[in-house]
Design a protein around this motif. Structure first.
Motif, PDB file in Angstrom:
ATOM      1  N   GLY A  68       0.787  -1.337  -0.166  1.00  0.00           N
ATOM      2  CA  GLY A  68      -0.119   0.147   0.001  1.00  0.00           C
ATOM      3  C   GLY A  68       0.931   1.314  -0.041  1.00  0.00           C
ATOM      4  N   PHE A  79      -4.311   0.764  -5.490  1.00  0.00           N
ATOM      5  CA  PHE A  79      -4.393  -0.208  -4.103  1.00  0.00           C
ATOM      6  C   PHE A  79      -4.707  -1.532  -4.358  1.00  0.00           C
ATOM      7  CE2 PHE A  79      -5.865  -1.148   0.431  1.00  0.00           C
ATOM      8  CZ  PHE A  79      -4.259  -1.624   0.875  1.00  0.00           C
ATOM      9  N   GLU A  80      -5.758  -1.792  -5.028  1.00  0.00           N
ATOM     10  CA  GLU A  80      -6.267  -3.076  -5.375  1.00  0.00           C
ATOM     11  C   GLU A  80      -5.137  -3.601  -6.223  1.00  0.00           C
ATOM     12  OE1 GLU A  80      -8.897  -4.777  -4.260  1.00  0.00           O
ATOM     13  OE2 GLU A  80     -10.343  -3.649  -4.384  1.00  0.00           O
ATOM     14  N   SER A 130       0.771   3.066  -3.488  1.00  0.00           N
ATOM     15  CA  SER A 130      -0.513   3.591  -3.664  1.00  0.00           C
ATOM     16  C   SER A 130      -0.631   5.013  -2.880  1.00  0.00           C
ATOM     17  CB  SER A 130      -1.718   2.693  -3.590  1.00  0.00           C
ATOM     18  OG  SER A 130      -1.603   1.515  -4.102  1.00  0.00           O
ATOM     19  N   MET A 182     -12.914  -9.379  -5.190  1.00  0.00           N
ATOM     20  CA  MET A 182     -13.676  -8.081  -5.560  1.00  0.00           C
ATOM     21  C   MET A 182     -12.303  -7.149  -6.254  1.00  0.00           C
ATOM     22  SD  MET A 182     -16.673  -8.561  -5.072  1.00  0.00           S
ATOM     23  CE  MET A 182     -17.267  -6.937  -5.145  1.00  0.00           C
ATOM     24  N   ASN A 240     -13.386  -4.314  -8.861  1.00  0.00           N
ATOM     25  CA  ASN A 240     -13.395  -2.727  -8.216  1.00  0.00           C
ATOM     26  C   ASN A 240     -12.345  -2.140  -8.961  1.00  0.00           C
ATOM     27  OD1 ASN A 240     -14.325  -1.083  -6.525  1.00  0.00           O
ATOM     28  ND2 ASN A 240     -12.637  -1.709  -4.902  1.00  0.00           N
ATOM     29  N   MET A 260      -1.878  -4.675  -4.129  1.00  0.00           N
ATOM     30  CA  MET A 260      -2.337  -5.716  -3.428  1.00  0.00           C
ATOM     31  C   MET A 260      -2.275  -7.167  -4.382  1.00  0.00           C
ATOM     32  SD  MET A 260      -2.266  -4.979  -0.177  1.00  0.00           S
ATOM     33  CE  MET A 260      -2.679  -6.671   0.510  1.00  0.00           C
ATOM     34  N   ARG A 280      -4.302   1.303   5.711  1.00  0.00           N
ATOM     35  CA  ARG A 280      -4.060   1.628   4.271  1.00  0.00           C
ATOM     36  C   ARG A 280      -5.372   1.401   3.589  1.00  0.00           C
ATOM     37  NH1 ARG A 280       0.491   3.807   3.622  1.00  0.00           N
ATOM     38  NH2 ARG A 280       2.441   2.657   4.029  1.00  0.00           N
ATOM     39  N   ALA A 339      -6.785   5.874  -6.273  1.00  0.00           N
ATOM     40  CA  ALA A 339      -6.064   5.248  -4.934  1.00  0.00           C
ATOM     41  C   ALA A 339      -6.846   4.150  -4.611  1.00  0.00           C
ATOM     42  CB  ALA A 339      -6.213   6.416  -3.619  1.00  0.00           C
ATOM     43  N   ILE A 340      -7.927   3.795  -4.946  1.00  0.00           N
ATOM     44  CA  ILE A 340      -8.624   2.446  -4.643  1.00  0.00           C
ATOM     45  C   ILE A 340      -8.102   1.537  -5.884  1.00  0.00           C
ATOM     46  CG2 ILE A 340     -10.797   1.330  -4.800  1.00  0.00           C
ATOM     47  CD1 ILE A 340     -11.959   3.479  -3.141  1.00  0.00           C
ATOM     48  N   LEU A 368     -13.158  -1.358   0.206  1.00  0.00           N
ATOM     49  CA  LEU A 368     -12.681  -0.640  -1.055  1.00  0.00           C
ATOM     50  C   LEU A 368     -13.701  -0.781  -2.084  1.00  0.00           C
ATOM     51  CD1 LEU A 368      -9.143  -2.498  -1.092  1.00  0.00           C
ATOM     52  CD2 LEU A 368      -9.647   0.002  -0.803  1.00  0.00           C
ATOM     53  N   SER A 369     -14.637  -1.815  -2.240  1.00  0.00           N
ATOM     54  CA  SER A 369     -15.780  -1.867  -3.327  1.00  0.00           C
ATOM     55  C   SER A 369     -17.033  -1.129  -2.869  1.00  0.00           C
ATOM     56  CB  SER A 369     -16.096  -3.288  -3.276  1.00  0.00           C
ATOM     57  OG  SER A 369     -15.178  -4.004  -3.743  1.00  0.00           O
ATOM     58  N   LEU A 386     -13.811  -7.660   5.987  1.00  0.00           N
ATOM     59  CA  LEU A 386     -13.051  -7.760   4.732  1.00  0.00           C
ATOM     60  C   LEU A 386     -12.801  -6.366   3.943  1.00  0.00           C
ATOM     61  CD1 LEU A 386     -15.275 -10.297   2.674  1.00  0.00           C
ATOM     62  CD2 LEU A 386     -12.944 -10.330   3.198  1.00  0.00           C
ATOM     63  N   MET A 387     -11.625  -6.115   3.936  1.00  0.00           N
ATOM     64  CA  MET A 387     -11.014  -4.857   3.304  1.00  0.00           C
ATOM     65  C   MET A 387     -11.196  -4.683   1.975  1.00  0.00           C
ATOM     66  SD  MET A 387      -9.828  -3.381   5.881  1.00  0.00           S
ATOM     67  CE  MET A 387     -11.301  -4.082   7.094  1.00  0.00           C
ATOM     68  N   SER A 388     -11.463  -5.940   1.112  1.00  0.00           N
ATOM     69  CA  SER A 388     -11.997  -5.982  -0.397  1.00  0.00           C
ATOM     70  C   SER A 388     -13.163  -5.234  -0.285  1.00  0.00           C
ATOM     71  CB  SER A 388     -12.027  -7.113  -0.677  1.00  0.00           C
ATOM     72  OG  SER A 388     -10.806  -8.095  -0.674  1.00  0.00           O
ATOM     73  N   MET A 415      -7.152   4.689   1.292  1.00  0.00           N
ATOM     74  CA  MET A 415      -7.356   4.891  -0.201  1.00  0.00           C
ATOM     75  C   MET A 415      -8.850   5.010  -0.111  1.00  0.00           C
ATOM     76  SD  MET A 415      -4.528   4.122  -1.068  1.00  0.00           S
ATOM     77  CE  MET A 415      -3.095   3.474  -0.161  1.00  0.00           C
ATOM     78  N   ALA A 416      -9.760   4.723   0.643  1.00  0.00           N
ATOM     79  CA  ALA A 416     -10.996   4.761   0.681  1.00  0.00           C
ATOM     80  C   ALA A 416     -11.559   6.036   1.288  1.00  0.00           C
ATOM     81  CB  ALA A 416     -11.816   3.697   1.095  1.00  0.00           C
ATOM     82  N   PHE A 418      -8.262  -9.595   2.532  1.00  0.00           N
ATOM     83  CA  PHE A 418      -8.252  -9.718   1.109  1.00  0.00           C
ATOM     84  C   PHE A 418      -8.608 -10.635   0.528  1.00  0.00           C
ATOM     85  CE2 PHE A 418      -5.800  -5.957   2.617  1.00  0.00           C
ATOM     86  CZ  PHE A 418      -6.231  -4.896   1.980  1.00  0.00           C
ATOM     87  N   GLY A 419      -8.680 -10.813  -0.731  1.00  0.00           N
ATOM     88  CA  GLY A 419      -8.848 -11.841  -1.356  1.00  0.00           C
ATOM     89  C   GLY A 419     -10.129 -12.413  -1.629  1.00  0.00           C
TER      90      GLY A 419
END
Lengths: 151, 130
Positions: free
Chosen positions: A27, A55-56, A30, A117, A121, A59, B58, A51-52, B38-39, B33-35, B62-63, A113-114
């Motif tokens: 991160g 960052f995705e 980003s 999405m 996204n 990651m 982080r 940024a989103i 972010l979504s 869930l950080m995903s 970003m969000a 994560f994972g």
């Protein structure tokens, strides 16, 4: 300024290096990009989308690849970001673009994560996205965000 | 709703500096869930979570999340707190469960900005369609 609107005036460009499995610094690239956009006075909603997406993508490199690079180029009309990595590659990009599809290992999910999405996204937050991948070699992703977009 | 009110409603502790208590948020989002954050999260929001690692900071950065509330008595480590201070994101910690924390804020009028996610990736499961 001559040809403004036809010729893209580059305001800033650079590159960040990414190390796979380095979750401590995941991160940071980003975050730096976000700082640059703030310094350039880019609109807040565009900064958030960039940024989103960055960052995705970052990651993804940290989780799946050995190493990678994030190159950015900010012009007076758009932000373009290219992320390429040395990793396993994506066998089926269409499948990877499906919301909820993921091959992430459990320890990645435990970090939040994972969940499948990431790529959807990135597509949601950008104006264009291209993904090229060679299995066993790596993945290159490029996305563009227009600076003059209406909210 | 300002951060000072939220602190009282949740019987929370401040883990970062107290100078930002006048800051306000318009909506709330909660997830581990950080995903998902972010979504689906929106701007001018606070984040309620049970995850305490550095990725939460982080993600919030970003969000553009305005405040992070850790529930269930969980505390992040010093590195995580330091990153939040560096990024100017206030952190609260409460002993309440996530359900209780969300319920108390909802009761006082705080809402999420989006009520129905029309493009649910798992919509077919919910309707039972094959």
């Amino acid at each position: 300024m001559p040809h403004r609107g036809l010729v893209k005036v580059c305001l800033e460009e650079g590159v960040f290096f990414l190390t796979g499995k380095d979750f401590t610094n995941a991160g940071a690239a980003s975050s730096s990009l976000k700082g640059i956009l703030e310094r350039l006075g880019v609109r807040k909603d565009i900064i958030r989308r960039t940024a989103i997406a960055a960052f995705e993508a970052e990651m993804n490199v940290i989780i799946y690849a050995v190493a990678g690079m994030m190159k950015y180029r900010i012009t007076d009309t758009e932000i373009s970001v290219i992320i390429n990595d040395m990793g396993h590659g994506i066998p089926n990009i269409e499948l990877a673009m499906t919301e909820g599809y993921s091959t992430a290992p459990d320890y990645v999910r435990e970090m939040g994560f994972g969940s499948g999405m990431g790529l959807p996204n990135i597509r949601k937050n950008t104006d264009s996205l291209t993904v090229d991948s060679v299995v066993g070699e790596g993945t290159t992703m490029e996305f563009v965000i227009q600076l003059n977009a209406v909210n | 709703m300002n951060l000072g009110e939220i602190l009282n409603i949740l019987d929370a502790d401040i883990l970062t500096c107290a100078s930002s208590l006048q800051k306000t948020v318009e909506s709330a989002y909660c997830a581990d869930l950080m995903s998902d954050v972010l979504s689906f999260s929106t701007t001018k929001s606070l984040l309620i979570t049970g995850l305490t690692n550095v990725q939460v900071i982080r993600t919030a950065e970003m969000a553009a999340i305005e405040l992070i509330i850790f529930v269930q008595g969980k505390r992040p480590d010093l590195r995580t707190i330091n990153l939040a201070i560096e990024k100017n994101i206030p952190l609260f910690a409460t002993g309440l469960s996530m359900f209780e924390a969300c319920g108390r804020l909802y009761e006082r009028g705080l809402r999420s900005q989006v009520h129905i996610y029309s493009q649910s990736p798992f919509g077919s499961c919910r309707t039972g369609a094959s």
